[in-house]
Design a protein around this motif. Structure first.
Motif, PDB file in Angstrom:
ATOM      1  N   GLN A   1       7.949   5.438   3.031  1.00 22.36           N
ATOM      2  CA  GLN A   1       8.808   4.915   1.542  1.00 22.36           C
ATOM      3  C   GLN A   1       9.785   5.902   1.115  1.00 22.36           C
ATOM      4  O   GLN A   1      10.731   5.393   0.750  1.00 22.36           O
ATOM      5  CB  GLN A   1       7.505   4.711   0.528  1.00 22.36           C
ATOM      6  CG  GLN A   1       8.001   4.092  -0.694  1.00 22.36           C
ATOM      7  CD  GLN A   1       7.096   3.645  -1.694  1.00 22.36           C
ATOM      8  OE1 GLN A   1       5.920   3.741  -1.234  1.00 22.36           O
ATOM      9  NE2 GLN A   1       7.458   3.255  -2.856  1.00 22.36           N
TER      10      GLN A   1
ATOM     11  N   ASP B   1      16.595  -4.723   1.492  1.00 23.25           N
ATOM     12  CA  ASP B   1      15.565  -5.881   1.607  1.00 23.25           C
ATOM     13  C   ASP B   1      14.131  -5.450   1.885  1.00 23.25           C
ATOM     14  O   ASP B   1      13.475  -6.266   2.556  1.00 23.25           O
ATOM     15  CB  ASP B   1      16.153  -7.050   2.045  1.00 23.25           C
ATOM     16  CG  ASP B   1      15.482  -8.078   1.884  1.00 23.25           C
ATOM     17  OD1 ASP B   1      14.834  -8.719   0.691  1.00 23.25           O
ATOM     18  OD2 ASP B   1      15.289  -9.387   2.634  1.00 23.25           O
ATOM     19  N   ILE B   2      13.595  -4.400   1.477  1.00 22.67           N
ATOM     20  CA  ILE B   2      12.386  -4.065   1.816  1.00 22.67           C
ATOM     21  C   ILE B   2      11.440  -3.651   0.627  1.00 22.67           C
ATOM     22  O   ILE B   2      12.099  -2.908  -0.285  1.00 22.67           O
ATOM     23  CB  ILE B   2      12.256  -2.637   2.806  1.00 22.67           C
ATOM     24  CG1 ILE B   2      10.960  -2.291   3.408  1.00 22.67           C
ATOM     25  CG2 ILE B   2      12.845  -1.530   2.047  1.00 22.67           C
ATOM     26  CD1 ILE B   2      10.723  -1.573   4.225  1.00 22.67           C
ATOM     27  N   GLU B   3      10.327  -3.903   0.527  1.00 20.33           N
ATOM     28  CA  GLU B   3       9.554  -3.672  -0.705  1.00 20.33           C
ATOM     29  C   GLU B   3       8.327  -3.024  -0.169  1.00 20.33           C
ATOM     30  O   GLU B   3       7.590  -3.360   0.843  1.00 20.33           O
ATOM     31  CB  GLU B   3       9.072  -4.866  -1.502  1.00 20.33           C
ATOM     32  CG  GLU B   3      10.042  -5.887  -2.211  1.00 20.33           C
ATOM     33  CD  GLU B   3       9.671  -6.950  -2.933  1.00 20.33           C
ATOM     34  OE1 GLU B   3       9.046  -6.951  -3.974  1.00 20.33           O
ATOM     35  OE2 GLU B   3       9.460  -8.057  -2.259  1.00 20.33           O
ATOM     36  N   PHE B   4       7.739  -1.942  -0.845  1.00 20.51           N
ATOM     37  CA  PHE B   4       6.643  -0.937  -0.387  1.00 20.51           C
ATOM     38  C   PHE B   4       5.401  -1.581  -1.402  1.00 20.51           C
ATOM     39  O   PHE B   4       5.485  -1.800  -2.664  1.00 20.51           O
ATOM     40  CB  PHE B   4       6.962   0.294  -0.643  1.00 20.51           C
ATOM     41  CG  PHE B   4       7.967   0.595   0.779  1.00 20.51           C
ATOM     42  CD1 PHE B   4       7.478   0.856   2.284  1.00 20.51           C
ATOM     43  CD2 PHE B   4       9.234   1.020   0.252  1.00 20.51           C
ATOM     44  CE1 PHE B   4       8.453   1.344   2.857  1.00 20.51           C
ATOM     45  CE2 PHE B   4      10.144   1.225   1.479  1.00 20.51           C
ATOM     46  CZ  PHE B   4       9.624   1.542   2.818  1.00 20.51           C
ATOM     47  N   GLU B   5       4.199  -1.101  -0.727  1.00 22.07           N
ATOM     48  CA  GLU B   5       3.035  -1.407  -1.610  1.00 22.07           C
ATOM     49  C   GLU B   5       3.025  -2.658  -2.277  1.00 22.07           C
ATOM     50  O   GLU B   5       2.736  -2.520  -3.661  1.00 22.07           O
ATOM     51  CB  GLU B   5       2.986  -0.263  -2.605  1.00 22.07           C
ATOM     52  CG  GLU B   5       2.543   1.119  -1.691  1.00 22.07           C
ATOM     53  CD  GLU B   5       1.499   1.202  -0.929  1.00 22.07           C
ATOM     54  OE1 GLU B   5       0.261   0.661  -1.471  1.00 22.07           O
ATOM     55  OE2 GLU B   5       1.466   1.756   0.157  1.00 22.07           O
ATOM     56  N   VAL B   6       3.004  -3.736  -1.635  1.00 20.01           N
ATOM     57  CA  VAL B   6       3.177  -5.192  -2.283  1.00 20.01           C
ATOM     58  C   VAL B   6       1.808  -5.828  -2.623  1.00 20.01           C
ATOM     59  O   VAL B   6       1.081  -6.010  -1.825  1.00 20.01           O
ATOM     60  CB  VAL B   6       3.930  -6.137  -1.561  1.00 20.01           C
ATOM     61  CG1 VAL B   6       3.970  -7.428  -2.226  1.00 20.01           C
ATOM     62  CG2 VAL B   6       5.462  -5.364  -1.434  1.00 20.01           C
TER      63      VAL B   6
ATOM     64  N   ALA C   1       4.334  -2.794   3.430  1.00 17.89           N
ATOM     65  CA  ALA C   1       5.652  -3.093   3.226  1.00 17.89           C
ATOM     66  C   ALA C   1       6.013  -4.623   3.414  1.00 17.89           C
ATOM     67  O   ALA C   1       5.400  -5.109   4.502  1.00 17.89           O
ATOM     68  CB  ALA C   1       6.643  -2.369   4.023  1.00 17.89           C
TER      69      ALA C   1
ATOM     70  N   ARG D   1      -3.289  -5.053  -0.443  1.00 17.35           N
ATOM     71  CA  ARG D   1      -1.707  -4.490  -0.568  1.00 17.35           C
ATOM     72  C   ARG D   1      -1.097  -4.226   0.577  1.00 17.35           C
ATOM     73  O   ARG D   1      -1.521  -3.489   1.271  1.00 17.35           O
ATOM     74  CB  ARG D   1      -2.169  -3.066  -1.533  1.00 17.35           C
ATOM     75  CG  ARG D   1      -0.841  -2.508  -2.051  1.00 17.35           C
ATOM     76  CD  ARG D   1      -1.052  -1.546  -2.693  1.00 17.35           C
ATOM     77  NE  ARG D   1      -1.973  -1.639  -3.975  1.00 17.35           N
ATOM     78  CZ  ARG D   1      -1.515  -2.079  -5.086  1.00 17.35           C
ATOM     79  NH1 ARG D   1      -0.376  -2.026  -5.218  1.00 17.35           N
ATOM     80  NH2 ARG D   1      -2.358  -2.096  -6.203  1.00 17.35           N
TER      81      ARG D   1
END
Length: 224
Positions: free
Chosen positions: A67, A74-79, A97, A94
């Protein structure tokens, strides 16, 4: 006397609030790949946050490293992800990514010739538990495709594996979730779910609930 469904829900809510439990009650995806009796006891006793292993902590460090050091648009972590199982119960997880419409899971693994592939290069597929968990996340997120990134614990080289959503595999996971729900409900009623046995006898070796199970039965003997 038959209790109407509405009253069953109300009664459960009252009991949960008296016991200080959150509603709805949560089942973690990762817990369903292992001993379901342990999962039921963990939910009933509220001990999940105290059960982190050394490997889990190392995995957290890997996630944090990725992270903080990888810059991709366009990347999300710990979703956080959720899936409603029934009134009062949700499946939670969770994702490490989400990149566009792909879920990414980062795993740390050591290699030796005596236990599986001797190197990252020789590894042909990820473990079935990792694929099972990623498949659940894909279903919960409404996505079709993901990748498991396996990092070598010695040197941090990596390799990735593609996983496509599999409805049948997720249905099997849900059936195990219902086993956990039944186990927790029995514990709420003062009964012990001795009928739930570990999937592998070695799971009991380091389980925090081993003393409890030993006082009632020895499930590690039944699973051999």
């Amino acid at each position: 006397m038959e209790i109407p469904d509405e009253l069953k829900t109300l009664n459960r809510e009252i009991k949960d609030k008296i016991a200080g439990r959150k509603s709805p009650r949560r089942i973690w995806v990762t817990s369903l790949s292992f001993c379901l009796r342990k999962a039921a006891l963990s939910i009933y006793l509220g001990t999940s946050k105290y059960e982190r292993t050394g490997d889990m902590l190392l995995g957290t460090l890997l996630h944090k490293w990725v992270q903080e050091n990888v810059e991709v648009g366009d990347i999300e972590f710990e979703v956080p992800l959720e899936y409603k199982i029934s009134d009062g119960w949700i499946l939670v997880g969770r994702a490490d990514a989400i990149l566009g419409d792909k879920i990414l899971e980062f795993k740390l693994k050591g290699f030796n010739q005596e236990n599986g592939p001797g190197s990252l290069k020789e590894m042909e597929e990820p473990s079935w538990t990792w694929k099972e968990q990623l498949n659940a996340y894909l279903t919960m997120a409404g996505l079709e495709e993901g990748y498991i990134y396996v990092f070598n614990r010695d040197g941090l080289d990596f390799k990735h594996f593609k996983v496509e959503k599999d409805k049948e595999l997720f249905d099997k996971l849900l059936r195990r979730a219902w086993v956990v729900i039944r186990g927790v409900e029995e514990l709420d009623q003062g009964k012990f779910p001795a009928w739930i046995t570990p999937r592998r006898s070695d799971e009991c070796d380091s389980c925090p609930f081993r003393p409890i199970c030993a006082a009632i039965d020895k499930p590690w003997e039944k699973s051999r």
